[in-house]
Each structure stands twice: as structure tokens, then as C-alpha cells.
Design a protein around this motif. Structure first.
Motif, short mmCIF file in Angstrom:
data_model
loop_
_atom_site.label_atom_id
_atom_site.label_comp_id
_atom_site.label_asym_id
_atom_site.label_seq_id
_atom_site.Cartn_x
_atom_site.Cartn_y
_atom_site.Cartn_z
N ALA A 53 0.82 -1.27 0.05
CA ALA A 53 -0.17 0.18 0.00
C ALA A 53 0.74 1.28 0.03
CB ALA A 53 -0.98 0.01 1.19
N ILE A 54 0.59 2.28 -0.82
CA ILE A 54 1.37 3.33 -0.80
C ILE A 54 0.34 4.50 -0.91
CG2 ILE A 54 2.86 4.82 -2.41
CD1 ILE A 54 3.32 1.95 -3.88
N ASP A 55 0.59 5.55 0.02
CA ASP A 55 -0.09 6.69 0.39
C ASP A 55 0.65 7.84 0.09
OD1 ASP A 55 -1.92 8.65 1.16
OD2 ASP A 55 -1.19 8.61 3.13
N CYS A 56 0.65 8.59 -1.09
CA CYS A 56 1.11 9.71 -1.55
C CYS A 56 0.59 11.00 -1.25
CB CYS A 56 1.57 9.54 -3.03
SG CYS A 56 2.82 10.66 -3.51
N ARG A 74 7.15 -0.59 7.34
CA ARG A 74 6.55 0.65 6.92
C ARG A 74 7.96 1.50 6.53
NH1 ARG A 74 1.36 1.38 9.28
NH2 ARG A 74 0.52 -0.26 10.44
N SER A 129 8.58 5.95 5.21
CA SER A 129 8.10 7.14 5.19
C SER A 129 9.26 7.92 4.42
CB SER A 129 7.54 7.46 6.29
OG SER A 129 7.16 8.74 5.99
N LEU A 166 -2.95 4.69 5.37
CA LEU A 166 -2.26 3.72 4.83
C LEU A 166 -2.57 1.97 5.30
CD1 LEU A 166 0.55 3.16 3.16
CD2 LEU A 166 1.49 3.30 5.32
N ASP A 167 -3.04 2.12 6.25
CA ASP A 167 -3.47 0.89 6.91
C ASP A 167 -4.87 0.49 6.05
OD1 ASP A 167 -1.64 -0.04 9.57
OD2 ASP A 167 -1.78 2.35 8.91
N LYS A 183 4.25 7.28 1.88
CA LYS A 183 4.64 6.33 2.59
C LYS A 183 4.15 4.94 2.30
CE LYS A 183 1.45 8.20 5.58
NZ LYS A 183 0.72 8.10 6.93
#
Length: 312
Positions: free
Chosen positions: A7-10, A31, A33, A301-302, A16
């Protein structure tokens, strides 16, 4: 049979990664970041800056290597982009660059989906730490470009959510020209925050439990707890009294950027914009009907990672 996901959160300030098998090996989840400041100048220009894109490519190349090393199948990767790419006129350049490096296109989440994922990630993480979350619960997600308020029941999910165009990077770039921030600049930032909160259909005072997530909140929590260094295990699921958080906000506002960078728990890439982020925290806290907030190191992200597990 479970398998690893990525999972990628931009966001506007940070990218992250969460990679691993959440079912078979939750303790082995990795994880990462990186501060990339993708939203640099977007509020003023409406475009992603060339130097911001270069920082993103360096980070995404590294992330791609981590994902390959973890043996994640292409269909088990999800890249979600939020405020910065939503606002940029050259977002197609970003999309092409992500696809070239990861083989997938980034998703610009709808407000409804972003709310669902952030709420799910926060509540799941607290439940795993045996924290009882009373209903209604409010998740306060402060990012670089936007702030989300998400109200809901832990058992059934969000019932109301709203995204406001106030974030640490956006408001710092818009109003702050001095170091440390001046009273006049504080007033300008607060005016924007209060206007957004006045127009927000989600009332913070409606919450029985308030959950603070994402880097601005967790960084201020580290300072409030008096940690020598940032430690997510010591921050997650801690309950903080509102007056103690407000006192930490005041301390941060009085510091120069150099003084903030010297704090053991402050990421240097957050030190310059934490003034505006801290003011968002303070103005939201001023509207609560409860005396404390619970901090969660789990967030959108989770939620993204668990959405991939659910697809299996």
C-alpha cells in the motif's frame, strides 16, 4: 492462502509505504516514509514543481525496489494519491511517472473513499491495541494540503466526512514569511482554518471519541509525551489531554525552524511547516466537547492495505 500486499499513500508532504502479509505475518509488516514535499507551490501555481517530481521519482524508485524484494504481485499493489495531485494541472505527468516505475496508475481517491479508508485504518489499529473506541468517533486527519474530519461508528464505518483545503504545507506557504511565525501570520492562518471549520458539515463537538492521525498529529503527540526521539510504539493508542497538546502547540510556535529541527522527535522535513499544522490541531481541539484525544499511528495507509486483503 494469504500473500503480501503493498500500500502506498502519496500526500502533499510525505509518501508512505506499507508492505507485507497482514494476515500471516502482521509483525513482519514493513513501513517506510519519505518526505518529498510533492505539493511544493501547488497552492500558488496549480502545478507540481519539477524539483518536487524529481524528489518523488527518487522515493518511488526506492519503493519499487522494496516491493520487488518482498515478492508482491502487481495486482496486490495500490498507490493512492491525495491532495497535491488532485489540485495539479500537470497530474498526468505524475501518473505517467508512477506507471513507468510501478506498472500501475495512481488512484486519486474520492472524498468518500478517502474517508472510509482513513476511518478503517485508524479504528482497526486501535482495536488491535485493545483500545475501546466509543461511538460516534471522529478521525482527524491533518495532511500537508488538506484536513479531513470523519465521523462514524467503529462497527459500521463513517456516517459523515468532509475534506477541507487546509493543510500544513498549504497554509504555511500561503501565509508564513518569518521565522518564527509572527502574531500577524498566526492570525492569518487561524482565519483560514476557522473559516474552513465554520463551513464544515462535520461538527467536532458531536464526537464521543476523537482519534488523531497522520504526521502532524503524531509529531505533536511525541512532543507532548516528552519523548527523546520519535517512537511510534510509544505514541500509538496514547490518550492526550487537550490542555497538554495546546501547550505543546504554543511551544512549537515560539521556536525557530532550526530549534524545531534540533528536537529529537521532529523530522527535519516537517520542521518548517509544523507551525501551520499545529494551528490546525489547536483550532480543531478548541471545538471538541471531550477533554482528550487518542493518537493512532495507523491511518489511511493501513486502510489501503486492508482493502487489498479484502479483495483476495
Amino acid at each position: 492462502m494469504s500473500e503480501p500486499v503493498a500500500a502506498i499513500d502519496c500526500g502533499t508532504n510525505t509518501i508512505k509505504l506499507l508492505v507485507g502479509d497482514l494476515l500471516a505475518d502482521p509483525e513482519g509488516v514493513r513501513r517506510e516514509s519519505r518526505m518529498i514535499r510533492l505539493g511544493q507551490g501547488v497552492d500558488a501555481t496549480g502545478r507540481l514543481a519539477p524539483e518536487a517530481l524529481e524528489r518523488a521519482w527518487v522515493a518511488i524508485d526506492e519503493i519499487a525496489g522494496i516491493i520487488r524484494g518482498a515478492g508482491v504481485a502487481p495486482g496486490r499493489i495500490r498507490f493512492c494519491a491525495t491532495s497535491a495531485t488532485r489540485d495539479a494541472s500537470n497530474a498526468a505527468e505524475f501518473t505517467a511517472g508512477v506507471h513507468a516505475r510501478l506498472g500501475i496508475d495512481p488512484e486519486v481517491l474520492s472524498g468518500e473513499e478517502e474517508a472510509r479508508l482513513a476511518f478503517d485504518g485508524a479504528v482497526r489499529g486501535l482495536a488491535a491495541s485493545s483500545v475501546e473506541v466509543g461511538s460516534p468517533a471522529l478521525v482527524v486527519d491533518i495532511g500537508g494540503g488538506s484536513t479531513e474530519l470523519i465521523l462514524g461508528d467503529p462497527a459500521t464505518g463513517p456516517s459523515a466526512a468532509h475534506s477541507m483545503d487546509i493543510g500544513s504545507v498549504r497554509l504555511h506557504e500561503r501565509h508564513v514569511r518569518h521565522d518564527p511565525i509572527t502574531p500577524e501570520e498566526v492570525a492569518a492562518v487561524v482565519a483560514d482554518i476557522d473559516a474552513a471549520l465554520d463551513a464544515c458539515p462535520v461538527d467536532p463537538a458531536a464526537a464521543r471519541t476523537v482519534i488523531a492521525v497522520a504526521g502532524t498529529n503524531t509529531t505533536i503527540a511525541a512532543g507532548t509525551l516528552g519523548l527523546a526521539a520519535y517512537d511510534r510504539d510509544l505514541i500509538h493508542a496514547r490518550v492526550l489531554a487537550v490542555p497538554e497538546v495546546l501547550a505543546q502547540v504554543d511551544r512549537l510556535l515560539a521556536m525557530t525552524v532550526a530549534e524545531r529541527r534540533d528536537l529529537g522527535w521532529m523530522h527535519p522535513g516537517r520542521a518548517d511547516v509544523i507551525d501551520a499544522g499545529a494551528l490546525i490541531v489547536a483550532r480543531v481541539l478548541a471545538r471538541l466537547a471531550v477533554g482528550g484525544v487518542v493518537v493512532a499511528e495507523t491511518d489511511i495507509l493501513d486502510g489501503i492495505a486492508w482493502s487489498l486483503v479484502a479483495q483476495a
